[in-house]
Design a protein around this motif. Structure first.
Motif, PDB file in Angstrom:
ATOM      1  N   GLU A 202      40.952  44.843  36.967  1.00 18.96           N
ATOM      2  CA  GLU A 202      41.509  43.442  37.340  1.00 18.96           C
ATOM      3  C   GLU A 202      41.123  43.857  38.405  1.00 18.96           C
ATOM      4  O   GLU A 202      40.360  44.152  39.468  1.00 18.96           O
ATOM      5  CB  GLU A 202      42.824  43.814  37.772  1.00 18.96           C
ATOM      6  N   GLU A 203      41.170  42.704  39.129  1.00 18.97           N
ATOM      7  CA  GLU A 203      40.342  42.375  40.563  1.00 18.97           C
ATOM      8  C   GLU A 203      40.970  42.256  41.738  1.00 18.97           C
ATOM      9  O   GLU A 203      40.007  42.470  42.488  1.00 18.97           O
ATOM     10  CB  GLU A 203      40.780  40.408  40.343  1.00 18.97           C
ATOM     11  N   GLY A 204      42.083  42.913  41.446  1.00 19.26           N
ATOM     12  CA  GLY A 204      42.408  43.887  42.396  1.00 19.26           C
ATOM     13  C   GLY A 204      42.146  45.242  42.480  1.00 19.26           C
ATOM     14  O   GLY A 204      41.532  45.219  43.769  1.00 19.26           O
ATOM     15  N   ASP A 205      41.696  45.739  41.872  1.00 16.08           N
ATOM     16  CA  ASP A 205      41.079  46.890  41.003  1.00 16.08           C
ATOM     17  C   ASP A 205      39.565  47.070  42.429  1.00 16.08           C
ATOM     18  O   ASP A 205      38.932  48.312  42.789  1.00 16.08           O
ATOM     19  CB  ASP A 205      41.129  47.625  40.291  1.00 16.08           C
ATOM     20  N   THR A 209      38.155  48.710  45.906  1.00 11.61           N
ATOM     21  CA  THR A 209      37.187  49.276  45.811  1.00 11.61           C
ATOM     22  C   THR A 209      35.794  48.957  46.469  1.00 11.61           C
ATOM     23  O   THR A 209      35.741  50.001  47.188  1.00 11.61           O
ATOM     24  CB  THR A 209      36.675  49.435  44.157  1.00 11.61           C
ATOM     25  N   ILE A 210      35.622  47.643  47.203  1.00 14.25           N
ATOM     26  CA  ILE A 210      34.298  47.113  47.750  1.00 14.25           C
ATOM     27  C   ILE A 210      34.243  47.093  49.496  1.00 14.25           C
ATOM     28  O   ILE A 210      34.058  48.034  49.951  1.00 14.25           O
ATOM     29  CB  ILE A 210      34.399  45.507  47.259  1.00 14.25           C
ATOM     30  N   SER A 211      36.349  47.105  49.525  1.00 17.93           N
ATOM     31  CA  SER A 211      36.909  47.298  50.860  1.00 17.93           C
ATOM     32  C   SER A 211      36.606  48.999  51.480  1.00 17.93           C
ATOM     33  O   SER A 211      36.337  49.040  52.394  1.00 17.93           O
ATOM     34  CB  SER A 211      37.951  47.027  51.207  1.00 17.93           C
ATOM     35  N   GLU A 212      37.251  49.761  50.463  1.00 15.46           N
ATOM     36  CA  GLU A 212      36.247  50.950  50.687  1.00 15.46           C
ATOM     37  C   GLU A 212      35.329  51.256  51.094  1.00 15.46           C
ATOM     38  O   GLU A 212      34.783  52.152  51.887  1.00 15.46           O
ATOM     39  CB  GLU A 212      36.979  51.586  49.617  1.00 15.46           C
ATOM     40  N   PHE A 213      34.220  50.986  49.927  1.00 17.15           N
ATOM     41  CA  PHE A 213      33.111  51.060  50.405  1.00 17.15           C
ATOM     42  C   PHE A 213      32.388  50.531  51.568  1.00 17.15           C
ATOM     43  O   PHE A 213      31.200  51.278  51.793  1.00 17.15           O
ATOM     44  CB  PHE A 213      31.863  50.838  49.488  1.00 17.15           C
ATOM     45  N   LEU A 214      32.745  49.156  51.550  1.00 20.00           N
ATOM     46  CA  LEU A 214      32.254  48.386  53.523  1.00 20.00           C
ATOM     47  C   LEU A 214      32.998  49.215  54.171  1.00 20.00           C
ATOM     48  O   LEU A 214      32.773  48.744  55.293  1.00 20.00           O
ATOM     49  CB  LEU A 214      32.625  47.842  53.204  1.00 20.00           C
TER      50      LEU A 214
END
Length: 267
Positions: A202-205, A209-214
């Motif tokens: 889903e969009e939230g996932d 994930t993007i927030s974690e990698f950034l």
């Protein structure tokens, strides 16, 4: 910090913004602007402090005709377009190109006009700039992560990986971020030149994930933002005209999800 000049060289007055009754003089290169200080006191955190200071004894007031404030972070044309935001006669109808909104964003960021900065970001988000172009501009001028994370998410959610052109624009570091996030999100191997998201993601996932990698903390503001930014031109619900002209290409077709070498991109 705005810098006043007491040594005014030969200058020319702005054709559009040397306004009768204005009390704030601003010098951009050799073009002199005269506007109403109330806008800058109201909307700029930096100018508010500078213009409210009591001048030293025997020295002219900063921003006066004798001591205009130097504007170094802008060209005369960019600054004139920035002032247009305040003096626009069409009210609520703000039609400008992506280049012009980028110039407005630059001035707003440098001199701390948060409302104008947010307006420019919203207009650029609705412009025809590619996702990678928006990422580069927003990161350069330190846009809120709520605007940046959904752009990265859209690159991770689409089937195609970044194209060669996109890799060159975003630079190696950001490409690796996108590559790793795409691989983590996909439980199934890539098929040909596409790598679709598995069912159940889903969009939230994706945003998480993007927030974690950034290296960002997960925030509700990012999670509520749209994961797929608009690529059509437009100026918002209150606009009566069509949106700004596109200043960059549409998103190019992807190549594959392998990890090619790429050069660092800078705006």
């Amino acid at each position: 910090m705005p810098e006043a000049s007491s040594n005014v060289k030969q200058v020319v007055t702005s054709q559009d913004y040397f306004i009768e009754g204005g009390d704030l003089h601003l010098l951009v290169s050799e073009v002199l602007f005269r506007i109403h200080s109330s806008f800058f006191v109201r909307d700029s955190l930096e100018f508010r402090d500078a213009l409210r200071k009591t001048p030293e004894a025997g020295k002219p007031r900063p921003g006066s005709a004798e001591s205009p404030i130097l504007i170094k972070a802008s060209t005369p044309s960019e600054f004139a377009k920035f002032l247009w935001v305040f003096y626009n006669e069409e009210y609520s109808v703000y039609e400008a190109t992506a280049d012009e909104w980028t110039g407005i964003l630059k001035v707003a960021h440098h001199y701390k006009f948060p409302k104008i900065k947010n307006l420019a970001i919203c207009k650029l988000n609705k412009s025809g700039l590619s996702v990678v172009q928006k990422i580069r501009i927003f990161e350069l001028y330190e846009a809120d992560q709520a605007h940046i994370v959904p752009l990265y998410a859209s690159m991770c959610m689409r089937d195609e990986g970044p194209s060669d052109e996109e890799i060159e624009l975003m630079g190696q570091k950001r490409f690796v971020t996108v590559f790793r996030a795409r691989e983590r999100l996909r439980a199934l191997p890539s098929s040909g030149n596409t790598s679709p998201l598995p069912q159940g993601i889903e969009e939230g996932d994706v945003l998480k994930t993007i927030s974690e990698f950034l290296g960002l903390a997960s925030s509700s503001s990012a999670n509520t933002a749209s994961a797929t930014p608009s690529s059509t031109n437009g100026n918002g619900a209150n606009d009566r005209k069509s949106g700004p002209k596109t200043n960059g290409p549409d998103e190019p077709n992807g190549t594959n999800s392998s990890l090619p070498k790429a050069r660092r991109g800078r705006i």
